[in-house]
Design an enzyme around this catalytic site. Structure first.
Site, mmCIF file in Angstrom:
data_model
loop_
_atom_site.group_PDB
_atom_site.id
_atom_site.type_symbol
_atom_site.label_atom_id
_atom_site.label_comp_id
_atom_site.label_asym_id
_atom_site.label_seq_id
_atom_site.Cartn_x
_atom_site.Cartn_y
_atom_site.Cartn_z
ATOM 1 N N THR A 187 -3.430 -20.336 -18.048
ATOM 2 C CA THR A 187 -3.299 -21.663 -18.650
ATOM 3 C C THR A 187 -3.564 -22.779 -17.728
ATOM 4 O O THR A 187 -2.667 -23.410 -17.193
ATOM 5 C CB THR A 187 -1.915 -22.005 -19.181
ATOM 6 O OG1 THR A 187 -1.637 -21.127 -20.213
ATOM 7 C CG2 THR A 187 -1.861 -23.429 -19.750
ATOM 8 N N THR A 401 13.162 -25.461 -25.758
ATOM 9 C CA THR A 401 14.436 -25.959 -26.298
ATOM 10 C C THR A 401 14.707 -27.389 -25.839
ATOM 11 O O THR A 401 13.959 -27.956 -25.072
ATOM 12 C CB THR A 401 15.588 -25.045 -25.866
ATOM 13 O OG1 THR A 401 15.533 -24.874 -24.459
ATOM 14 C CG2 THR A 401 15.479 -23.710 -26.559
#
Lengths: 401, 401
Positions: A187, A401
């Site tokens: 990535t 989160t």
């Protein structure tokens, strides 16, 4: 060759814009546009992951045609594993940008990075993409480098100047990446621009060679992603004599490009999620190039080696074990290991407590080299890695989160 | 077939002893002896690491001869990368034990686990090895399971009963391992004893098959070590009709052995350094067995997947990315992913927020299964892994300090 980092220089014929579309929280820049005043020759390298994100499915064949005039990138959302709707969204992004820039749509490259599996916020993009096209300026390369960040803690920008027959040109690269970093284009996104006039064949060859010696020799966590791409755009605005393959000028161009990409690659490892160390793993004396690479990758990706770096523990046993299971030919009675210039293993056994303590001092530095000499042949390989820290676990356990 | 865990049963014709030689601090057990009253038929599986510790160099050829009467093991020191002196030390350990037991030295297997590169404390061993031989009893298998622990937080013992033509026999295994756990016999030791009479050819075949379906399908950190070995000793004290290869009894024996080893293997993953989760990665519908294995290994060893487990985050994007870079054939539009029985990906895309929340509940359990159905063929593979936690980093950054 001098590589300058984190200084956004102008580069002839290129303009930039970045904005906050609202994908990222608290108004962070998350959308960017790179534009060339004329169609630029281009080359690209894309992820080897068999799951390819929508923007890659759209962009890869376009880049293969050889011309590109603009790159639209967003962070915060990878538009990966989003099926047919995801591909439609990528296409719509490119339509919006092409219309706003009044250029053919197939000159548009799109790129995304971020969370997998969520739809792009197209309502917001309908509004924000045209705005980017209105705000293009020649001195906003740094804003682009910021807008492509995800878990990166700092923006990554490197540049270099070159010359052909007294005509000066520039190379300017931005990159992002801090996790899921591993060879074969993990990535990370990289966009490199040059105003040099470069032969199309050299462009692709130069990018492939430069990536193999920069982004493809770094690792943070061994994961490769669905979205990686590196694009190289050459718009010829410097007006130099064309740089061709197989010439001294061509070789110099490859070296410069490699220099810029390696600097960006090292910044990525330094910024490795939670990383506190940049270690160069250098294998010498391997029986073959393949063996050298295998051994280097094995040491650089070992969780045990990486935690020992974090603990500043000159635990060469883990290094020799990683070489042993790498698949490379090894004679345990010949191996030598050094931390910078401190030998800790000679002919396969410890050089003693005193030198190991000196090696521990080396590990207290932020950057160091671990050399493993297999003493079997002439092949060598370098690899850059980070340490594995509490912070890596924290970042990746909490990411969504 | 019922596998009993952590209950040290007696097993006919075998005796055990364990002691504290002082390698480990605070008087922990660190030296153990397993003894068979008669020479036992034996089989062994050894590390694939090209750097082999001294005890393996000594023991592997002896085990290949097919008979073994005693196993001497120490924890705290691997006697690896110790050169010629290390090999002399391993040999001296075996001499000491053989002399004390009054058995031929080539019936002695030696095994070590712990720190690499330090010499064994031979002064202490000269005194303690003979003591072990004096203290052998039939009910101290649990002491052996404790003495072989290194970073293990609990001892690992599993057993099973079998029967051949109404003659009962037993299988009893102990193992250690909590870090450097990976297929191909990563730093783990396993010793399995049976009082059954088993054909020598079946013994080696059974061990190979059982290890392939137990210790070789677990991973904690992807590192394999210099010291791994699993030994299987069959002393025939049960007096049964010989169990032969290619018979129903033989197949049952392999199943029982696999059951014992798989139970030990799962204990190792549960005890993975810092681990809080035991996840079974199950690949279904792969195009080939090799593809199934590749995909399972890739998911099970991904640091990003393992940190997501720790964060109890049903981050299927990381799972699909790991399948994508595994090298296995994948069609992104066919992939299905389930957490236990909760589908989160169907035909390559998300099944929505509600099911993802249910999947998050699954991840709150200490043990769960992640199923990836590639929907391309009939091949399948299982793999067991742990989560990657702060504690893993702490343990491995501090191991030697």
């Amino acid at each position: 060759m001098k590589i300058t980092t984190n200084q956004a220089e102008k580069i002839a014929g290129f303009k930039f814009a970045a904005g906050a579309s609202g994908i990222r929280k608290s108004g962070r820049l998350d959308l960017a546009l790179i534009y060339s005043e004329v169609p630029a020759r281009c080359a690209g390298v894309f992820t080897t992951n068999k799951i390819k994100a929508a923007p890659l499915q759209l962009t890869e064949p376009r880049v293969a045609e050889g011309l590109c005039q603009a790159v639209l990138v967003n962070s915060g959302n990878a538009n990966a594993c989003t099926g047919a709707p995801g591909l439609r969204d990528a296409k719509r992004c490119s339509e919006l940008a092409a219309a706003a820039l009044q250029i053919p749509e197939n000159y548009l490259a799109v790129s995304s990075t971020g969370v997998i599996g969520a739809p792009l916020p197209m309502d917001s993009f309908e509004k924000h993409i045209p705005l980017l096209a209105q705000n293009l300026t020649s001195d906003a390369a740094d804003a682009v480098s910021q807008a492509i960040m995800t878990t990166d803690s700092f923006a990554k920008l490197a540049s270099c100047r070159g010359e052909v027959a007294k005509a000066p040109y520039r190379l300017l690269g931005v990159a992002k990446g801090a996790g899921m970093i591993h060879p074969n284009m993990a990535t990370m996104l990289g966009f490199v621009l040059t105003d040099a006039q470069v032969e199309p064949a050299l462009l692709q060859e130069a990018l492939r060679r430069a990536v193999d010696n920069s982004f493809n020799i770094i690792t943070v966590d061994g994961d490769t992603s669905t979205n990686d791409m590196v694009l190289l755009l050459a718009n010829g605005a410097a007006g130099n004599r064309e740089i061709c393959s197989g010439t001294a000028e061509g070789e110099r161009f490859v070296e410069e490009l490699t220099g810029v990409l390696l600097e960006l690659a090292k910044m990525i490892v330094r910024d490795g999620e939670g990383a506190t160390k940049l270690a160069r793993i250098r294998i010498l004396g391997a029986a073959s190039d393949e063996d050298a690479k295998k051994a280097a990758v094995s040491v650089a990706t070992s969780s045990l080696v990486k935690t020992a770096f974090f603990g500043e523990d000159a635990n060469w046993g883990r290094i020799i074990a990683a070489v042993g299971y790498s698949g490379a030919e090894v004679d345990s009675e010949k191996v030598e290991i050094r931390f910078d210039d401190v030998p800790v293993v000679c002919q396969g056994i410890s050089t003693g407590q005193e030198l190991e303590e000196k090696a521990t001092e080396v590990l207290k530095q932020a950057e160091f080299t671990v050399t493993v000499d297999l003493a079997l042949g002439d092949a060598s390989a370098d690899y850059y890695t980070s340490d594995l820290t509490y912070e890596y676990v924290k970042i990746n356990a909490d990411y969504r989160t």
